[in-house]
Design a protein around this motif. Structure first.
Motif, mmCIF file in Angstrom:
data_model
loop_
_atom_site.group_PDB
_atom_site.id
_atom_site.type_symbol
_atom_site.label_atom_id
_atom_site.label_comp_id
_atom_site.label_asym_id
_atom_site.label_seq_id
_atom_site.Cartn_x
_atom_site.Cartn_y
_atom_site.Cartn_z
ATOM 1 N N ALA A 83 13.693 -48.763 -24.581
ATOM 2 C CA ALA A 83 14.983 -48.861 -25.259
ATOM 3 C C ALA A 83 14.883 -48.427 -26.720
ATOM 4 C CB ALA A 83 15.496 -50.295 -25.185
ATOM 5 N N ALA A 84 13.752 -48.743 -27.375
ATOM 6 C CA ALA A 84 13.588 -48.349 -28.774
ATOM 7 C C ALA A 84 13.537 -46.839 -28.923
ATOM 8 C CB ALA A 84 12.322 -48.985 -29.350
ATOM 9 N N LEU A 85 12.812 -46.178 -28.020
ATOM 10 C CA LEU A 85 12.762 -44.715 -28.063
ATOM 11 C C LEU A 85 14.053 -44.096 -27.547
ATOM 12 C CD1 LEU A 85 9.102 -44.120 -26.844
ATOM 13 C CD2 LEU A 85 9.979 -44.028 -29.185
ATOM 14 N N GLY A 86 14.758 -44.828 -26.675
ATOM 15 C CA GLY A 86 16.021 -44.316 -26.157
ATOM 16 C C GLY A 86 17.100 -44.201 -27.216
ATOM 17 N N LEU A 98 8.608 -52.118 -35.284
ATOM 18 C CA LEU A 98 7.400 -52.432 -34.523
ATOM 19 C C LEU A 98 7.690 -53.476 -33.447
ATOM 20 C CD1 LEU A 98 4.690 -52.494 -37.337
ATOM 21 C CD2 LEU A 98 5.208 -50.666 -35.701
ATOM 22 N N ILE A 99 8.567 -54.424 -33.738
ATOM 23 C CA ILE A 99 8.954 -55.410 -32.724
ATOM 24 C C ILE A 99 9.636 -54.716 -31.557
ATOM 25 C CG2 ILE A 99 10.587 -57.292 -32.272
ATOM 26 C CD1 ILE A 99 9.877 -58.439 -34.974
ATOM 27 N N GLY A 100 10.531 -53.757 -31.871
ATOM 28 C CA GLY A 100 11.195 -53.029 -30.798
ATOM 29 C C GLY A 100 10.234 -52.204 -29.965
ATOM 30 N N LEU A 101 9.277 -51.546 -30.625
ATOM 31 C CA LEU A 101 8.296 -50.742 -29.883
ATOM 32 C C LEU A 101 7.374 -51.612 -29.041
ATOM 33 C CD1 LEU A 101 7.326 -48.097 -32.601
ATOM 34 C CD2 LEU A 101 8.774 -47.767 -30.575
ATOM 35 N N ARG A 102 7.126 -52.850 -29.463
ATOM 36 C CA ARG A 102 6.241 -53.734 -28.701
ATOM 37 C C ARG A 102 6.972 -54.388 -27.534
ATOM 38 N NH1 ARG A 102 4.450 -59.338 -31.249
ATOM 39 N NH2 ARG A 102 6.636 -59.670 -30.675
ATOM 40 N N PRO A 158 21.035 -40.149 -27.628
ATOM 41 C CA PRO A 158 22.211 -40.752 -26.974
ATOM 42 C C PRO A 158 22.356 -40.284 -25.533
ATOM 43 C CG PRO A 158 22.767 -39.899 -29.155
ATOM 44 C CD PRO A 158 21.390 -39.411 -28.840
ATOM 45 N N GLU A 159 22.905 -41.157 -24.708
ATOM 46 C CA GLU A 159 23.079 -40.835 -23.283
ATOM 47 C C GLU A 159 24.141 -39.760 -23.105
ATOM 48 O OE1 GLU A 159 23.966 -43.198 -19.081
ATOM 49 O OE2 GLU A 159 23.961 -44.259 -21.000
ATOM 50 N N GLY A 160 23.875 -38.846 -22.195
ATOM 51 C CA GLY A 160 24.826 -37.780 -21.907
ATOM 52 C C GLY A 160 24.754 -36.597 -22.853
ATOM 53 N N THR A 161 23.676 -36.456 -23.582
ATOM 54 C CA THR A 161 23.539 -35.348 -24.535
ATOM 55 C C THR A 161 23.266 -34.043 -23.778
ATOM 56 O OG1 THR A 161 22.616 -36.863 -26.163
ATOM 57 C CG2 THR A 161 22.277 -34.510 -26.539
ATOM 58 N N PRO A 162 23.965 -32.959 -24.105
ATOM 59 C CA PRO A 162 23.659 -31.670 -23.460
ATOM 60 C C PRO A 162 22.219 -31.238 -23.742
ATOM 61 C CG PRO A 162 25.768 -31.578 -24.613
ATOM 62 C CD PRO A 162 25.127 -32.874 -24.999
ATOM 63 N N THR A 163 21.626 -30.567 -22.781
ATOM 64 C CA THR A 163 20.212 -30.188 -22.895
ATOM 65 C C THR A 163 19.908 -29.327 -24.124
ATOM 66 O OG1 THR A 163 20.042 -30.277 -20.477
ATOM 67 C CG2 THR A 163 18.289 -29.118 -21.673
ATOM 68 N N PRO A 164 20.733 -28.340 -24.479
ATOM 69 C CA PRO A 164 20.386 -27.536 -25.673
ATOM 70 C C PRO A 164 20.391 -28.349 -26.983
ATOM 71 C CG PRO A 164 21.987 -26.383 -24.309
ATOM 72 C CD PRO A 164 21.900 -27.785 -23.774
ATOM 73 N N LEU A 165 21.129 -29.456 -27.025
ATOM 74 C CA LEU A 165 21.223 -30.239 -28.264
ATOM 75 C C LEU A 165 20.163 -31.330 -28.361
ATOM 76 C CD1 LEU A 165 25.092 -30.740 -28.563
ATOM 77 C CD2 LEU A 165 23.663 -29.043 -29.712
ATOM 78 N N ILE A 166 19.343 -31.492 -27.333
ATOM 79 C CA ILE A 166 18.365 -32.595 -27.333
ATOM 80 C C ILE A 166 17.392 -32.501 -28.510
ATOM 81 C CG2 ILE A 166 16.384 -33.518 -26.081
ATOM 82 C CD1 ILE A 166 17.954 -33.222 -23.515
ATOM 83 N N PRO A 167 16.746 -31.353 -28.777
ATOM 84 C CA PRO A 167 15.791 -31.325 -29.918
ATOM 85 C C PRO A 167 16.465 -31.626 -31.254
ATOM 86 C CG PRO A 167 15.492 -29.413 -28.492
ATOM 87 C CD PRO A 167 16.765 -30.064 -28.059
ATOM 88 N N ILE A 168 17.675 -31.083 -31.439
ATOM 89 C CA ILE A 168 18.365 -31.294 -32.717
ATOM 90 C C ILE A 168 18.730 -32.766 -32.901
ATOM 91 C CG2 ILE A 168 20.391 -30.648 -34.090
ATOM 92 C CD1 ILE A 168 20.424 -27.992 -32.597
#
Length: 227
Positions: free
Chosen positions: A124-127, A115-119, A131-141
């Motif tokens: 950054a908390a949702l990021g 909750l501290i991170g979300l506030r 991970p950065e650089g993830t291929p588009t088909p793997l994003i939901p997984i």
């Protein structure tokens, strides 16, 4: 036989009243309170030095906003350490072998860090969920996997502490039972088993200290991600 081995982990009660609350308040009674005098005795000086050293060590990797948690983390470390070591005494009960209690400690503190991170830094908390650089088909997984790994953290904290202490206590009871059974038949083997039990007890003292430190250290790392 299996029932008698696990009886030591049942919450004790007297006249139908659970004694878990008494076991949880006992550590705070054992610690001496500092007085208003300029000079204290050696025990208070050693206690203050130990608390200062631990606080400095646990806050070293934390950012400045995370230093507000110094009192909570230090108190939690002293609390868990005392409970774990007191549980190694004969005819005692270890509250930290109860998964329900460990989860009751882990879940609110972990939720507070989230909750501290979300506030403070919601982006950054949702990021952290992607991970950065993830291929588009793997994003939901990957989002599902990272969400599960985030939600499983308090369970891992509680299970780790419970499993390590429970396994150590079971091993000590099995070894001590073997020593008593072998004593009338093979005294030399019983003596070796008693030596093994002594070494195992020393190991469990170290495990009790390490597990308390690991519990608080992981909480501080979760806090560092969100401040």
């Amino acid at each position: 036989m299996a029932v008698s081995l696990f009886d030591q982990f049942m919450s004790p009660s007297y006249l139908g009243v659970p004694l878990l609350a008494l076991a949880l308040t006992l550590p705070w009674i054992l610690y001496p309170s500092p007085s208003s005098r300029w000079l204290n005795n050696r025990l208070l000086a050693l206690q203050g030095w130990s608390i200062n050293q631990f606080t400095r060590q646990i806050l070293l990797p934390l950012n400045i906003p995370g230093h507000k948690w110094a009192l909570i983390l230090t108190s939690l470390m002293a609390f868990l350490l005392t409970l774990n070591i007191l549980g190694l005494l004969p005819y005692t009960f270890t509250p930290t072998t109860q998964l329900s209690m460990n989860l009751a400690l882990a879940f609110p503190l972990w939720l507070a860090t989230v909750l501290i991170g979300l506030r403070n830094q919601p982006t950054a908390a949702l990021g952290h969920l992607l991970p950065e650089g993830t291929p588009t088909p793997l994003i939901p997984i990957l989002v599902v996997i990272e969400t599960i790994s985030l939600l499983i953290r308090p369970l891992a904290l509680g299970v780790r502490l419970t499993a390590n202490l429970t396994a150590g206590h079971l091993l000590m009871q099995l070894t001590s039972t073997a020593a008593f059974v072998l004593l009338p038949m093979m005294p030399s083997v019983a003596a070796l088993t008693a030596v093994l039990l002594l070494m195992l007890t020393l190991l469990e003292v170290a495990v009790a200290m390490i597990q308390a430190y690991v519990f608080v250290l992981l909480l501080s790392l979760y806090l560092q991600e969100n401040v």
